[in-house]
Design an enzyme around this catalytic site. Structure first.
Site, PDB file in Angstrom:
ATOM      1  N   GLU A  56     -11.416   0.296   4.868  1.00 40.51           N
ATOM      2  CA  GLU A  56     -10.306  -0.622   5.181  1.00 40.51           C
ATOM      3  C   GLU A  56      -9.049   0.210   5.315  1.00 40.51           C
ATOM      4  O   GLU A  56      -8.633   0.892   4.367  1.00 40.51           O
ATOM      5  CB  GLU A  56     -10.134  -1.691   4.103  1.00 40.51           C
ATOM      6  CG  GLU A  56     -11.236  -2.735   4.152  1.00 40.51           C
ATOM      7  CD  GLU A  56     -11.004  -3.917   3.214  1.00 40.51           C
ATOM      8  OE1 GLU A  56      -9.829  -4.291   2.975  1.00 40.51           O
ATOM      9  OE2 GLU A  56     -12.004  -4.453   2.714  1.00 40.51           O
ATOM     10  N   GLU A  82     -14.064  -3.766  -3.265  1.00 34.86           N
ATOM     11  CA  GLU A  82     -12.871  -3.820  -4.130  1.00 34.86           C
ATOM     12  C   GLU A  82     -13.249  -4.377  -5.505  1.00 34.86           C
ATOM     13  O   GLU A  82     -12.642  -5.331  -6.000  1.00 34.86           O
ATOM     14  CB  GLU A  82     -11.733  -4.620  -3.470  1.00 34.86           C
ATOM     15  CG  GLU A  82     -11.242  -3.931  -2.199  1.00 34.86           C
ATOM     16  CD  GLU A  82      -9.890  -4.409  -1.673  1.00 34.86           C
ATOM     17  OE1 GLU A  82      -9.376  -5.446  -2.150  1.00 34.86           O
ATOM     18  OE2 GLU A  82      -9.346  -3.735  -0.777  1.00 34.86           O
TER      19      GLU A  82
HETATM   20  O1  AHR Z   1      -8.660  -6.926   4.958  1.00 37.80           O
HETATM   21  C1  AHR Z   1      -8.144  -7.935   4.157  1.00 37.80           C
HETATM   22  C2  AHR Z   1      -8.526  -7.784   2.696  1.00 37.80           C
HETATM   23  O2  AHR Z   1      -7.913  -6.637   2.180  1.00 37.80           O
HETATM   24  C3  AHR Z   1      -9.976  -7.583   2.380  1.00 37.80           C
HETATM   25  O3  AHR Z   1     -10.682  -8.768   2.291  1.00 37.80           O
HETATM   26  C4  AHR Z   1      -9.937  -6.926   1.041  1.00 37.80           C
HETATM   27  O4  AHR Z   1     -11.060  -6.095   0.818  1.00 37.80           O
HETATM   28  C5  AHR Z   1      -8.624  -6.169   1.066  1.00 37.80           C
HETATM   29  O5  AHR Z   1      -7.892  -6.387  -0.071  1.00 37.80           O
END
Ligand code: AHR
Length: 494
Positions: A297, A173
């Protein structure tokens, strides 16, 4: 009666097992308590890893595990997590609750965990606050077999042979918690950092993952793809399903209306649109398709359970989550020609978890059972398939989605696996399945079903599980079946 057509002559793509991947971050009680309890714990463990959790994840068929973050990855300095535990530096986990991170789970523990799980590795490197040299040395420490300062250090810490890294993420991110960068800047930085992620083992080259976009940021995808297309094997997409309209009010994991349920399903189904659009952008820049899409994710994100630390992201899990998982995995299967890996967030006690723990107790969630049911698709070949279906319109989400969402695959022995999710909260669906050029000998089926609110909880009998399903009849070339509402059914056809 809906028509379900499966064509074994149309072999579309290989379903990489890593599409069924997972993610464990130093966040809340995911690693500590959830997975790692330390060797001195009263909870049965092997080298500090909880036996109950490890066995459950193995049984579910975990293929790959991403670590150490998430946002945590861009604040993680790997040298703090090696060597004698009493000497390891303590740090504050600024992203997740401001708690003390004692670094007792580090590189050696991660590889030990993956070895116990029998799964592949996906390490996420630190671009946001780490140096190129630090990343370079970490890769040397983990994978170099010759004489070098980092290989010597690894040996001194008790590990003679190098480990294998299957995937390495260059930042996480980077558009947000990983450094708030612009895509042009990150793309250049990726090239710099990636240069020093050396391949010391030519037989097991590391697959490099560039930080891709959030949700529908096509500009990020375009700019970064342009920079990394010769130097990355994957680019990551993050997409969370949030039923509420703001981050402050995401909605409860367990207290929701039927409209909230449909809103959640509609938003989860948006993944299909995002995948199609991002792949179109990727193809416009890299028609040779060198770079694969990684969804590292995904999952539901609700308000935390009342009374729990807001920074720990602990939420319950219901049949609503099972339906999100089932439809998403069907969509991933359908795009397996371009999706190399996906990692649901997160494995234990965080967001859409497979497992919840409370001290020595453990609960397997409805989502866990979907992954377990779907493991048969891993490493199969996706078949051409199509199902007719009513459309459900969620006015709250401003989106519609099909009532029935399916995918079908075939294994090397010629057995067909078809998974059908009925996303309606209250309406069953009758289907007639026909399999082209096939004389069906036998069908075996399993189901996960329940009320949209059904969940598994501590100290209660397990409500959601995989059961045998019998409400079908075999025909010459397929079967007919009645798929209950809020259910996912797997047909195993020979
Ligand atoms: O999964 C929780 C968080 O969500 C992670 O650390 C981040 O990459 C995303 O914003």
């Amino acid at each position: 009666m809906e028509k379900y057509l499966i064509n074994p002559n149309q072999k579309i793509s290989h379903i990489n097992k890593d599409i069924y991947g997972h993610f464990a971050e130093h966040l809340g009680r995911c690693i500590y308590e959830g997975i790692y309890v330390g060797e001195d714990s009263k909870i049965p463990n092997i080298n500090g890893m909880r036996c109950d959790v490890v066995n459950a994840l193995k049984d579910m068929g975990i293929p790959v595990l991403r670590w150490p973050g998430g946002c945590f990855a861009d604040e993680y300095h790997w040298k703090d997590g090696i060597g004698p535990k009493e000497d390891r530096k303590k740090m504050v986990n600024t992203n997740w609750g401001g708690v003390v991170e004692d670094n007792s789970f580090g590189t050696h523990e991660y590889f030990e965990l993956c070895s116990q799980l029998g799964c592949d590795t996906y390490i996420n490197g630190n671009v946001g606050s780490g140096t190129v040299g630090e990343m370079n040395e970490w890769v040397e420490y983990m994978t170099f077999d010759g004489v070098s300062p980092m290989a010597q250090l690894r040996k001194k810490n008790g590990r003679e042979k190098p480990w294998k890294i299957k995937y390495f993420g260059v930042g996480n991110e980077s558009w947000g918690c990983g450094g708030n960068m612009d895509p042009e800047f990150y793309g250049c930085l990726y090239k710099q950092y990636n240069t020093f992620v050396r391949d010391y083992n030519s037989d097991a080259k590391i697959k490099r993952i560039a930080c891709g976009p959030n949700v529908d940021d096509y500009h990020w995808m375009r700019e970064v793809m342009d920079k990394v297309k010769h130097k990355a094997q994957g680019i990551s997409l993050h997409y969370y399903t949030i039923p509420g309209d703001t981050w402050e009010n995401k909605g409860s994991a367990t207290e929701f209306s039927k409209n909230d349920y449909y809103k959640t399903i509609a938003r989860a189904y948006r993944i299909e649109e995002l995948i199609n659009n991002h792949i179109a952008v990727m193809d416009s820049i890299n028609p040779q398709k060198w770079v694969q899409l990684i969804v590292d994710e995904w999952g539901t994100w609700y308000d935390v359970e009342p009374g729990t630390n807001p920074g720990f992201l602990y939420q319950q899990n219901t049949m609503r989550d099972a339906m999100v998982a089932a439809l998403t995995l069907n969509v991933f299967n359908k795009h397996s020609d371009r999706i190399m890996m996906a990692n649901i967030a997160q494995t234990v006690n965080v967001l859409q978890a497979m497992i919840l723990t409370d001290a020595e107790k453990m609960v397997l969630t409805p989502t866990y059972y979907v992954f377990k049911m779907y493991k048969d698709h891993q490493e199969n070949t996706l078949l051409g398939s199509y199902i007719t279906s009513d459309t459900i319109d969620s006015k709250e989400a401003g989106r519609a989605f099909p009532q029935l969402i399916e995918s079908a695959s075939i294994d090397d022995a010629g057995i067909i696996y078809a998974t059908v999710a009925n996303t309606s909260a209250d309406t069953a669906s009758e289907i007639k399945c026909q399999i082209a050029d096939t004389k069906v000998k036998s069908v075996y089926a399993q189901i996960i079903s329940g009320d949209i609110y059904d969940k598994n909880d501590f100290d209660k009998d397990e409500l959601v599980n995989i059961c045998e399903f019998h409400d079908f009849e075999i025909t010459d070339d397929g079967f007919t079946a009645k798929i209950p509402p809020c259910s996912v059914v797997k047909f195993v056809i020979e």
